[in-house]
Design an enzyme around this catalytic site. Structure first.
Site, PDB file in Angstrom:
ATOM      1  N   ASP A 125       0.843  -1.188   0.000  1.00 53.77           N
ATOM      2  CA  ASP A 125       0.000   0.000   0.000  1.00 53.77           C
ATOM      3  C   ASP A 125       0.882   1.242   0.000  1.00 53.77           C
ATOM      4  O   ASP A 125       2.011   1.228   0.473  1.00 53.77           O
ATOM      5  CB  ASP A 125      -0.957   0.009   1.190  1.00 53.77           C
ATOM      6  CG  ASP A 125      -0.377  -0.630   2.442  1.00 53.77           C
ATOM      7  OD1 ASP A 125       0.861  -0.784   2.526  1.00 53.77           O
ATOM      8  OD2 ASP A 125      -1.154  -0.993   3.332  1.00 53.77           O
TER       9      ASP A 125
ATOM     10  N   CYS B  93       1.367   4.714   9.514  1.00 57.40           N
ATOM     11  CA  CYS B  93       1.017   3.294   9.509  1.00 57.40           C
ATOM     12  C   CYS B  93       2.111   2.451   8.850  1.00 57.40           C
ATOM     13  O   CYS B  93       1.940   1.254   8.635  1.00 57.40           O
ATOM     14  CB  CYS B  93      -0.315   3.079   8.795  1.00 57.40           C
ATOM     15  SG  CYS B  93      -1.134   1.523   9.244  1.00 57.40           S
TER      16      CYS B  93
ATOM     17  N   HIS C  41       3.479   2.644   5.754  1.00 57.28           N
ATOM     18  CA  HIS C  41       3.409   2.301   4.339  1.00 57.28           C
ATOM     19  C   HIS C  41       4.691   2.685   3.592  1.00 57.28           C
ATOM     20  O   HIS C  41       4.986   2.129   2.537  1.00 57.28           O
ATOM     21  CB  HIS C  41       2.206   2.968   3.675  1.00 57.28           C
ATOM     22  CG  HIS C  41       0.890   2.461   4.186  1.00 57.28           C
ATOM     23  ND1 HIS C  41      -0.319   2.818   3.627  1.00 57.28           N
ATOM     24  CD2 HIS C  41       0.584   1.607   5.200  1.00 57.28           C
ATOM     25  CE1 HIS C  41      -1.308   2.223   4.285  1.00 57.28           C
ATOM     26  NE2 HIS C  41      -0.775   1.491   5.253  1.00 57.28           N
TER      27      HIS C  41
ATOM     28  N   GLU D  46      -5.896   3.038   3.393  1.00 58.93           N
ATOM     29  CA  GLU D  46      -6.441   3.587   4.642  1.00 58.93           C
ATOM     30  C   GLU D  46      -7.901   3.993   4.511  1.00 58.93           C
ATOM     31  O   GLU D  46      -8.642   3.971   5.484  1.00 58.93           O
ATOM     32  CB  GLU D  46      -5.602   4.791   5.089  1.00 58.93           C
ATOM     33  CG  GLU D  46      -4.168   4.465   5.480  1.00 58.93           C
ATOM     34  CD  GLU D  46      -4.063   3.622   6.737  1.00 58.93           C
ATOM     35  OE1 GLU D  46      -5.086   3.427   7.428  1.00 58.93           O
ATOM     36  OE2 GLU D  46      -2.957   3.150   7.041  1.00 58.93           O
TER      37      GLU D  46
ATOM     38  N   HIS E 126       2.619  -6.176   6.891  1.00 58.53           N
ATOM     39  CA  HIS E 126       2.256  -4.973   7.621  1.00 58.53           C
ATOM     40  C   HIS E 126       3.201  -4.848   8.801  1.00 58.53           C
ATOM     41  O   HIS E 126       3.432  -5.817   9.521  1.00 58.53           O
ATOM     42  CB  HIS E 126       0.809  -5.024   8.121  1.00 58.53           C
ATOM     43  CG  HIS E 126       0.252  -3.662   8.421  1.00 58.53           C
ATOM     44  ND1 HIS E 126       0.803  -2.825   9.365  1.00 58.53           N
ATOM     45  CD2 HIS E 126      -0.786  -2.983   7.863  1.00 58.53           C
ATOM     46  CE1 HIS E 126       0.107  -1.701   9.405  1.00 58.53           C
ATOM     47  NE2 HIS E 126      -0.852  -1.762   8.497  1.00 58.53           N
TER      48      HIS E 126
ATOM     49  N   HIS F 149      -0.386   4.493  13.726  1.00 55.84           N
ATOM     50  CA  HIS F 149      -1.300   5.621  13.575  1.00 55.84           C
ATOM     51  C   HIS F 149      -1.016   6.754  14.566  1.00 55.84           C
ATOM     52  O   HIS F 149      -1.772   7.728  14.613  1.00 55.84           O
ATOM     53  CB  HIS F 149      -2.774   5.192  13.684  1.00 55.84           C
ATOM     54  CG  HIS F 149      -3.251   4.378  12.536  1.00 55.84           C
ATOM     55  ND1 HIS F 149      -4.569   4.369  12.107  1.00 55.84           N
ATOM     56  CD2 HIS F 149      -2.612   3.533  11.698  1.00 55.84           C
ATOM     57  CE1 HIS F 149      -4.702   3.559  11.068  1.00 55.84           C
ATOM     58  NE2 HIS F 149      -3.518   3.031  10.806  1.00 55.84           N
TER      59      HIS F 149
END
Length: 385
Positions: A73, A98, A100, A132, A159, A353
């Site tokens: 992502d 996050c 990415h 997101e 992730h 986050h």
């Protein structure tokens, strides 16, 4: 192949240019620039006029039996960074909180290796916008980006997580991430004077009753050994203390570890809404929007093979992890294509986050090496699963 220092430099470049869903234009251009510096002999690039920030790169295999996909992502979050880093976000109010930027860098590292070392099977790298929000994976699939030679037979993704040591691979059989559904509820009755409640129909009271009943869904409608979460995070009603509110609006989220669980919760919320409407003589509208945020349910065969490889490789630190109630639109792609998502540990005191999230960069090269090794093993397996 890009080395560790080069990958860290790329990650820092990406970290400085975070962009929100479907607006990742500078990120898209940067990715194309880095990929253009690789050996192009076996590479083919695909973009889309309908999903302009999406980028697919196909690596032609020498003797392919299948196409292995790898998705990353590329979007960021509306978070005002507070890390104090020299390479902090240059875009006010937007941050790669996050991870990415890590995800993209790991993908580029793997791609750079296979651009110089032609794989046996085809490889497909999908740099996906809008994870997101706006469910970019679902958009790409429905718009036909992943078709014909661009449709992988299996697909993988990572992730980052601050809860594992840097470079650790974490995975599990079954569901890794929950599916999520947005909930919007509107209640309409009749406003009036606070002194004459009998002449009005108070939607503050109705909303309060509905919230209470919604909270019983998990405690009384769901098997206690299964997972489900309902949160009403926002409510608005009324204008002043001495006026009875004739309407109320609520917003919330549903989380479930299986699609069956999410659909059950959806049904019960609608039933509660119908009951509140009848008992309060009100109009209640329940709007549910799941989009592409299905549970991330790992394929049993491929996940077992990935876990076995990670466990048996002495250079990789592996941990089995518990399912998480966080959402990820990779779940939509897994509902169409067998595959696996796993965690990459980045060890940090701050959580995903958060404005102070500062993952350890040593994890990048570890993630690259782990997946190159796994893909090489998958390609030796020959046929599709």
């Amino acid at each position: 192949m890009l080395n560790s220092d080069q990958l860290i430099e790329i990650r820092r470049d990406l970290h400085q240019i975070p962009e929100l869903a479907l607006k990742e234009n500078e990120t898209h251009c940067y990715l194309k620039k880095i990929i253009a510096q690789m050996d192009q002999t076996n590479l083919e690039i695909k973009t889309s006029p309908d999903l302009q920030t999406a980028l697919l790169v196909r690596v032609k295999g020498s003797d392919p039996n299948k196409t292995i996909g790898y998705r990353t992502d590329i979007d960021a979050l509306p978070v005002n960074e507070q890390t104090g880093l020299s390479f902090a976000s240059k875009n006010s109010g937007v941050m790669h909180a996050c991870g990415h930027d890590f995800h993209m860098t790991v993908a580029l590292g793997i791609l750079s290796y296979y651009s110089e070392n032609q794989p046996k099977d085809n490889l497909l790298f999908f740099f996906q916008p809008a994870e997101e929000s706006e469910n970019g994976g679902k958009l790409a699939y429905e718009q036909g980006l992943l078709t014909d030679d661009w449709l992988p037979d299996e697909i993988y993704a990572i992730h980052v997580t601050p809860d594992l040591p840097a470079g650790t691979i974490g995975c599990r059989m079954g569901t890794l991430f929950a599916g999520t559904t947005e909930v919007n509820i509107d209640l309409r009755g009749k406003g009036g004077h606070a002194a004459y409640p009998q002449a009005a129909n108070d939607m503050v009271v109705a909303a309060a009753e509905m919230i209470g009943q919604i909270q019983t869904i998990v405690s009384r409608s769901i098997n206690p050994i299964e997972g489900g979460v309902i949160t009403i995070g926002k409510i608005s009603a009324g204008t002043i203390r001495n006026v009875i509110a004739g309407s109320a609006h609520m917003e919330g989220t549903i989380r479930g570890l299986t699609q069956k669980m999410i659909l059950l919760i959806d049904q019960r919320i609608q039933e509660v809404g119908a009951g509140i409407a009848k008992s309060f003589n009100a109009e209640v509208t329940v709007e549910l929007n799941q989009g592409g945020y299905l549970p991330v349910e790992n394929d049993p065969v491929l996940t077992k093979e990935l876990i076995t490889y990670m466990q048996e490789n002495s250079e990789i630190q592996y941990e089995e992890t518990e399912p998480a109630m966080t959402g990820e639109d990779f779940g939509y792609l897994l509902s169409k294509i067998p595959g696996t998502m796993c965690w990459l540990g980045v060890e940090d005191d701050s959580q995903l986050h958060s404005a102070t999230f500062n993952p350890q960069e040593s994890a990048i090269y570890a993630g690259v090496k782990a997946f190159i090794g796994y893909f090489n093993k998958r390609m030796k397996a020959g046929k599709k699963n």
